[in-house]
Design a protein around this motif. Sequence first.
Motif, PDB file in Angstrom:
ATOM      1  N   ARG A 121       0.832  -1.237   0.130  1.00 17.95           N
ATOM      2  CA  ARG A 121      -0.016   0.072   0.060  1.00 17.95           C
ATOM      3  C   ARG A 121       0.908   1.270   0.130  1.00 17.95           C
ATOM      4  O   ARG A 121       0.654   2.312  -0.571  1.00 17.95           O
ATOM      5  CB  ARG A 121      -1.057  -0.166   1.210  1.00 17.95           C
ATOM      6  CG  ARG A 121      -2.160  -0.959   1.078  1.00 17.95           C
ATOM      7  CD  ARG A 121      -3.061  -0.641   2.163  1.00 17.95           C
ATOM      8  NE  ARG A 121      -2.851  -0.627   3.405  1.00 17.95           N
ATOM      9  CZ  ARG A 121      -2.763  -1.967   4.194  1.00 17.95           C
ATOM     10  NH1 ARG A 121      -3.122  -2.958   3.702  1.00 17.95           N
ATOM     11  NH2 ARG A 121      -2.374  -1.868   5.666  1.00 17.95           N
ATOM     12  N   LEU A 122       1.926   1.162   0.862  1.00 24.45           N
ATOM     13  CA  LEU A 122       2.881   2.318   0.776  1.00 24.45           C
ATOM     14  C   LEU A 122       3.500   2.820  -0.655  1.00 24.45           C
ATOM     15  O   LEU A 122       3.379   3.892  -0.895  1.00 24.45           O
ATOM     16  CB  LEU A 122       4.179   2.229   1.887  1.00 24.45           C
ATOM     17  CG  LEU A 122       4.889   3.080   1.826  1.00 24.45           C
ATOM     18  CD1 LEU A 122       4.574   4.528   2.350  1.00 24.45           C
ATOM     19  CD2 LEU A 122       6.054   2.717   2.806  1.00 24.45           C
ATOM     20  N   PHE A 123       3.998   1.796  -1.124  1.00 25.23           N
ATOM     21  CA  PHE A 123       4.623   1.814  -2.530  1.00 25.23           C
ATOM     22  C   PHE A 123       3.611   2.114  -3.416  1.00 25.23           C
ATOM     23  O   PHE A 123       3.846   2.880  -4.661  1.00 25.23           O
ATOM     24  CB  PHE A 123       5.642   0.677  -2.791  1.00 25.23           C
ATOM     25  CG  PHE A 123       6.681   0.652  -2.106  1.00 25.23           C
ATOM     26  CD1 PHE A 123       7.766   1.816  -2.034  1.00 25.23           C
ATOM     27  CD2 PHE A 123       6.902  -0.263  -0.926  1.00 25.23           C
ATOM     28  CE1 PHE A 123       8.675   1.842  -1.341  1.00 25.23           C
ATOM     29  CE2 PHE A 123       8.215  -0.395  -0.164  1.00 25.23           C
ATOM     30  CZ  PHE A 123       8.888   0.571  -0.660  1.00 25.23           C
ATOM     31  N   SER A 124       2.359   1.712  -3.341  1.00 23.31           N
ATOM     32  CA  SER A 124       1.478   1.803  -4.449  1.00 23.31           C
ATOM     33  C   SER A 124       0.698   3.290  -4.417  1.00 23.31           C
ATOM     34  O   SER A 124      -0.169   3.483  -5.218  1.00 23.31           O
ATOM     35  CB  SER A 124       0.649   0.756  -4.557  1.00 23.31           C
ATOM     36  OG  SER A 124      -0.244   0.469  -3.446  1.00 23.31           O
ATOM     37  N   GLY A 125       0.754   3.913  -3.275  1.00 24.48           N
ATOM     38  CA  GLY A 125      -0.155   4.892  -3.184  1.00 24.48           C
ATOM     39  C   GLY A 125      -1.366   4.625  -2.270  1.00 24.48           C
ATOM     40  O   GLY A 125      -2.072   5.547  -2.154  1.00 24.48           O
ATOM     41  N   GLY A 126      -1.577   3.431  -2.200  1.00 22.86           N
ATOM     42  CA  GLY A 126      -2.952   3.364  -1.652  1.00 22.86           C
ATOM     43  C   GLY A 126      -2.849   3.309  -0.042  1.00 22.86           C
ATOM     44  O   GLY A 126      -1.791   3.599   0.613  1.00 22.86           O
ATOM     45  N   GLY A 127      -4.100   2.845   0.454  1.00 28.23           N
ATOM     46  CA  GLY A 127      -4.094   2.898   2.093  1.00 28.23           C
ATOM     47  C   GLY A 127      -4.192   4.371   2.694  1.00 28.23           C
ATOM     48  O   GLY A 127      -3.708   4.595   3.830  1.00 28.23           O
ATOM     49  N   GLY A 128      -4.863   5.141   2.180  1.00 31.53           N
ATOM     50  CA  GLY A 128      -5.056   6.357   2.640  1.00 31.53           C
ATOM     51  C   GLY A 128      -3.984   7.542   2.162  1.00 31.53           C
ATOM     52  O   GLY A 128      -4.083   8.613   2.861  1.00 31.53           O
ATOM     53  N   GLY A 129      -3.122   7.390   1.241  1.00 27.10           N
ATOM     54  CA  GLY A 129      -2.342   8.458   1.017  1.00 27.10           C
ATOM     55  C   GLY A 129      -0.995   8.320   1.858  1.00 27.10           C
ATOM     56  O   GLY A 129      -1.104   7.508   3.019  1.00 27.10           O
ATOM     57  N   HIS A 130       0.097   9.021   1.518  1.00 27.71           N
ATOM     58  CA  HIS A 130       1.102   9.147   2.395  1.00 27.71           C
ATOM     59  C   HIS A 130       1.065  10.484   3.195  1.00 27.71           C
ATOM     60  O   HIS A 130       0.437  11.404   3.004  1.00 27.71           O
ATOM     61  CB  HIS A 130       2.439   9.336   1.447  1.00 27.71           C
ATOM     62  CG  HIS A 130       2.587   8.254   0.465  1.00 27.71           C
ATOM     63  ND1 HIS A 130       3.165   6.999   1.130  1.00 27.71           N
ATOM     64  CD2 HIS A 130       2.339   8.106  -0.722  1.00 27.71           C
ATOM     65  CE1 HIS A 130       3.104   6.246  -0.099  1.00 27.71           C
ATOM     66  NE2 HIS A 130       2.689   6.667  -1.046  1.00 27.71           N
ATOM     67  N   ILE A 131       1.800  10.218   4.636  1.00 26.47           N
ATOM     68  CA  ILE A 131       1.670  11.033   5.437  1.00 26.47           C
ATOM     69  C   ILE A 131       3.373  11.848   5.786  1.00 26.47           C
ATOM     70  O   ILE A 131       4.136  10.952   5.541  1.00 26.47           O
ATOM     71  CB  ILE A 131       1.507  10.339   6.863  1.00 26.47           C
ATOM     72  CG1 ILE A 131       0.006   9.788   6.675  1.00 26.47           C
ATOM     73  CG2 ILE A 131       1.249  11.244   8.025  1.00 26.47           C
ATOM     74  CD1 ILE A 131      -0.358   8.946   7.683  1.00 26.47           C
ATOM     75  N   PRO A 132       3.488  13.020   5.750  1.00 25.31           N
ATOM     76  CA  PRO A 132       4.733  13.728   5.807  1.00 25.31           C
ATOM     77  C   PRO A 132       5.417  13.459   7.213  1.00 25.31           C
ATOM     78  O   PRO A 132       4.718  13.099   8.244  1.00 25.31           O
ATOM     79  CB  PRO A 132       4.437  15.151   5.594  1.00 25.31           C
ATOM     80  CG  PRO A 132       2.985  15.475   5.886  1.00 25.31           C
ATOM     81  CD  PRO A 132       2.292  13.889   5.674  1.00 25.31           C
ATOM     82  N   PHE A 133       6.752  13.469   7.134  1.00 27.14           N
ATOM     83  CA  PHE A 133       7.546  13.273   8.455  1.00 27.14           C
ATOM     84  C   PHE A 133       7.544  14.796   9.085  1.00 27.14           C
ATOM     85  O   PHE A 133       7.447  15.638   8.516  1.00 27.14           O
ATOM     86  CB  PHE A 133       8.884  13.098   8.374  1.00 27.14           C
ATOM     87  CG  PHE A 133       9.234  11.498   7.777  1.00 27.14           C
ATOM     88  CD1 PHE A 133       9.256  10.589   9.091  1.00 27.14           C
ATOM     89  CD2 PHE A 133       8.801  10.897   6.624  1.00 27.14           C
ATOM     90  CE1 PHE A 133       9.447   9.213   8.712  1.00 27.14           C
ATOM     91  CE2 PHE A 133       9.033   9.663   6.303  1.00 27.14           C
ATOM     92  CZ  PHE A 133       9.367   8.634   7.419  1.00 27.14           C
ATOM     93  N   SER A 134       7.445  14.722  10.415  1.00 27.65           N
ATOM     94  CA  SER A 134       7.495  15.900  11.156  1.00 27.65           C
ATOM     95  C   SER A 134       8.956  16.501  11.164  1.00 27.65           C
ATOM     96  O   SER A 134       9.808  15.664  10.770  1.00 27.65           O
ATOM     97  CB  SER A 134       7.225  15.605  12.766  1.00 27.65           C
ATOM     98  OG  SER A 134       8.186  14.878  13.254  1.00 27.65           O
ATOM     99  N   LYS A 135       9.123  17.658  11.182  1.00 25.11           N
ATOM    100  CA  LYS A 135      10.562  18.161  11.375  1.00 25.11           C
ATOM    101  C   LYS A 135      11.443  17.605  12.487  1.00 25.11           C
ATOM    102  O   LYS A 135      12.581  17.366  12.075  1.00 25.11           O
ATOM    103  CB  LYS A 135      10.533  19.913  11.645  1.00 25.11           C
ATOM    104  CG  LYS A 135      10.075  20.736  10.475  1.00 25.11           C
ATOM    105  CD  LYS A 135       9.846  22.079  10.868  1.00 25.11           C
ATOM    106  CE  LYS A 135       9.255  23.033   9.462  1.00 25.11           C
ATOM    107  NZ  LYS A 135       9.163  24.071   9.699  1.00 25.11           N
ATOM    108  N   ARG A 136      10.815  17.372  13.544  1.00 25.90           N
ATOM    109  CA  ARG A 136      11.587  16.654  14.722  1.00 25.90           C
ATOM    110  C   ARG A 136      11.952  15.161  14.177  1.00 25.90           C
ATOM    111  O   ARG A 136      13.162  14.971  14.439  1.00 25.90           O
ATOM    112  CB  ARG A 136      10.736  16.510  15.794  1.00 25.90           C
ATOM    113  CG  ARG A 136      11.423  16.226  17.129  1.00 25.90           C
ATOM    114  CD  ARG A 136      10.641  16.268  18.402  1.00 25.90           C
ATOM    115  NE  ARG A 136      10.182  17.619  18.535  1.00 25.90           N
ATOM    116  CZ  ARG A 136      10.784  18.669  19.542  1.00 25.90           C
ATOM    117  NH1 ARG A 136      12.175  18.146  19.465  1.00 25.90           N
ATOM    118  NH2 ARG A 136      10.236  19.742  19.386  1.00 25.90           N
TER     119      ARG A 136
END
Length: 200
Positions: A121-136
């Motif tokens: 799901r992560l690599f195909s873009g499924g599962g609700g989309g990607h989430i950005p990393f926090s600056k921390r």
Amino acid sequence: MFERFTHPAREAVIRAQFLARELNQRPIGTEHLLLALLEEPAFTAPALTVTFDDVRAGITRLTGPAPDDPDEDTDTADREALKAIGIDLDAVRRAIEQNFGPGALQLAREKPGSGPGPLRRLFSGGGGGHIPFSKRNKKVLELSLREALRLKHNYIAPEHLLLGILREGQGLAMQILAERKVNVERLRAELTQSLNYEAA
């Protein structure tokens, strides 16, 4: 930086995104990385006296679920965040499939017919989309590289990631560890000793 990550360290970074999504939270924080490390089978640290369930409960108690923003292009944002720290998801997918064959991202623990697993799901873009990393959390990943260099290692293992969390010292992961009375100095020493033993 990507080429320095061991397979378990890459898996932990990728899994942190999945866990943040599962908790309906964004961005991916230090707490999600800690949770991913605790779920990584290759990672052991006896001085880390918390369990996956302890950390997950702490995250939920301290943050609660964050509302989704359907208007944000999270797929692009997350890919760019990962690229900024040297992780190209497409390159990872290609390398995994080149080394292990097409369909290698279909995890063994998935049941047939249950749909794609978290990595697919992560690599195909499924599962609700990607989430950005926090600056921390981006800072933690940078600090994990610094920890590896400090120890004269040419790779980044899960232990380096945890050392990065400890060195950053201010994230929600550290708050949870403090609440659970984890002896941070003992943990740091144990991780360093373990890494030096592996490198010898």
